[in-house]
Design an enzyme around this catalytic site. Sequence first.
Site, PDB file in Angstrom:
ATOM      1  N   LYS A 162     -66.512  25.985  18.158  1.00  0.00           N
ATOM      2  CA  LYS A 162     -64.995  26.051  17.931  1.00  0.00           C
ATOM      3  C   LYS A 162     -64.832  26.611  16.615  1.00  0.00           C
ATOM      4  O   LYS A 162     -65.383  25.926  15.753  1.00  0.00           O
ATOM      5  CB  LYS A 162     -64.558  24.713  18.274  1.00  0.00           C
ATOM      6  CG  LYS A 162     -63.071  24.520  17.732  1.00  0.00           C
ATOM      7  CD  LYS A 162     -62.296  23.199  18.292  1.00  0.00           C
ATOM      8  CE  LYS A 162     -62.289  22.162  17.242  1.00  0.00           C
ATOM      9  NZ  LYS A 162     -61.569  20.842  17.383  1.00  0.00           N
ATOM     10  N   GLY A 165     -53.802  19.594  21.875  1.00  0.00           N
ATOM     11  CA  GLY A 165     -54.392  20.186  23.135  1.00  0.00           C
ATOM     12  C   GLY A 165     -55.012  21.525  23.127  1.00  0.00           C
ATOM     13  O   GLY A 165     -55.549  21.952  24.170  1.00  0.00           O
ATOM     14  N   GLY A 166     -55.003  21.949  21.886  1.00  0.00           N
ATOM     15  CA  GLY A 166     -55.485  23.227  21.666  1.00  0.00           C
ATOM     16  C   GLY A 166     -56.879  23.477  21.876  1.00  0.00           C
ATOM     17  O   GLY A 166     -57.463  24.207  22.757  1.00  0.00           O
TER      18      GLY A 166
HETATM   19  C1  R5P Z   1     -61.165  17.505  15.230  1.00  0.00           C
HETATM   20  O1  R5P Z   1     -62.198  17.682  14.496  1.00  0.00           O
HETATM   21  C2  R5P Z   1     -61.208  16.754  16.282  1.00  0.00           C
HETATM   22  O2  R5P Z   1     -62.286  15.878  16.732  1.00  0.00           O
HETATM   23  C3  R5P Z   1     -60.349  16.871  17.772  1.00  0.00           C
HETATM   24  O3  R5P Z   1     -61.307  18.189  18.238  1.00  0.00           O
HETATM   25  C4  R5P Z   1     -58.979  17.633  17.326  1.00  0.00           C
HETATM   26  O4  R5P Z   1     -58.485  16.571  16.658  1.00  0.00           O
HETATM   27  C5  R5P Z   1     -58.260  17.980  18.439  1.00  0.00           C
HETATM   28  O5  R5P Z   1     -57.126  18.636  17.992  1.00  0.00           O
HETATM   29  P1  R5P Z   1     -56.273  19.705  19.060  1.00  0.00           P
HETATM   30  O6  R5P Z   1     -56.034  18.896  20.423  1.00  0.00           O
HETATM   31  O7  R5P Z   1     -54.774  19.754  18.116  1.00  0.00           O
HETATM   32  O8  R5P Z   1     -57.074  20.685  19.318  1.00  0.00           O
END
Ligand code: R5P
Length: 287
Positions: A184, A216-217
């Site tokens: 990611k 949720g991205g």
């Molecule tokens: C990031 O380092 C966290 O472990 C999560 O992946 C993140 O907070 C998820 O955020 P979102 O749902 O906005 O993509």
Amino acid sequence: MYIVGGSASKTIAEDLAKILNQPLANVTIKRFPDDELYIRILDKIAGEEVIIVQTTYPDQNIIELLLLQDAVREAKAKSITVVAPYFGYGRQDKKFQEGEAISARAIAKLISTNAERFITVDPHKDHVLNFFTSPAQSCSALTEIAAYIKTKHIDVVLAPDKGAAERAKNVAKIVGCRYDHLDKTRIDGETVTIQSKNLDVEKKNVAIIDDIISTGGTMAQSVKELKKQGANKIILACTHGLFVGTAKEKISSAGCTELVSTDTIASEFSNVHVASSIADVIMKSKK
Ligand code: R5P
């Protein structure tokens, strides 16, 4: 001992009281006409060890926690343990750019001024525990999440990025399957991209494990990539389900089979419960 449940964590407080076989304190929590909060502890808790359970998210729950701590201290409790099932502000754990606040440290200092001990569940980074000036510990919901996932006939557990691969490894060990990670890249607070990488998931049942689902991205983009690679069932699991804005819609339109989170932040997806992990930490310190 008394357990005090804040409005953000009533169910966990009730579960903890049952597991520890200790009373749940009666507390009045109401708002003045100008919306300021009013707290009163109704039981006689002088000389008692008190455990206050309150997730520090969103902001109003931080104020409620600070007032609960003050009321418990005023009532002459012997000691205060703060349990924040989700430690809000934990992700701003350092200065990413000059001039920023280290928010996790600021909130930790506030909580520490009126607590002998702090306990949280799956902090984003363990080093936030060092910001507390009283002893701070964490426990993990991964065993409970793994037990839930084990019933879903999963072939591979994935982390959304390399940094979280250890989490996927630990869950996969309990589930009894292989693990891997996606790659990611975070563009900004709302946008992430997932790089192409062969994950060998064709016709396989996959679980993706993360600590937090916020916008949720991350999960939505991961599901899209897995579908492209022909995955069968895709189960998404996290400890802390914030589900901000259109997160739920984003995730469900990406096409996952199931979404599950723990109850550190109560939602319709909170099918995994963390009270027993918290109780273990409390009971260990009594031995
Ligand atoms: C990031 O380092 C966290 O472990 C999560 O992946 C993140 O907070 C998820 O955020 P979102 O749902 O906005 O993509």
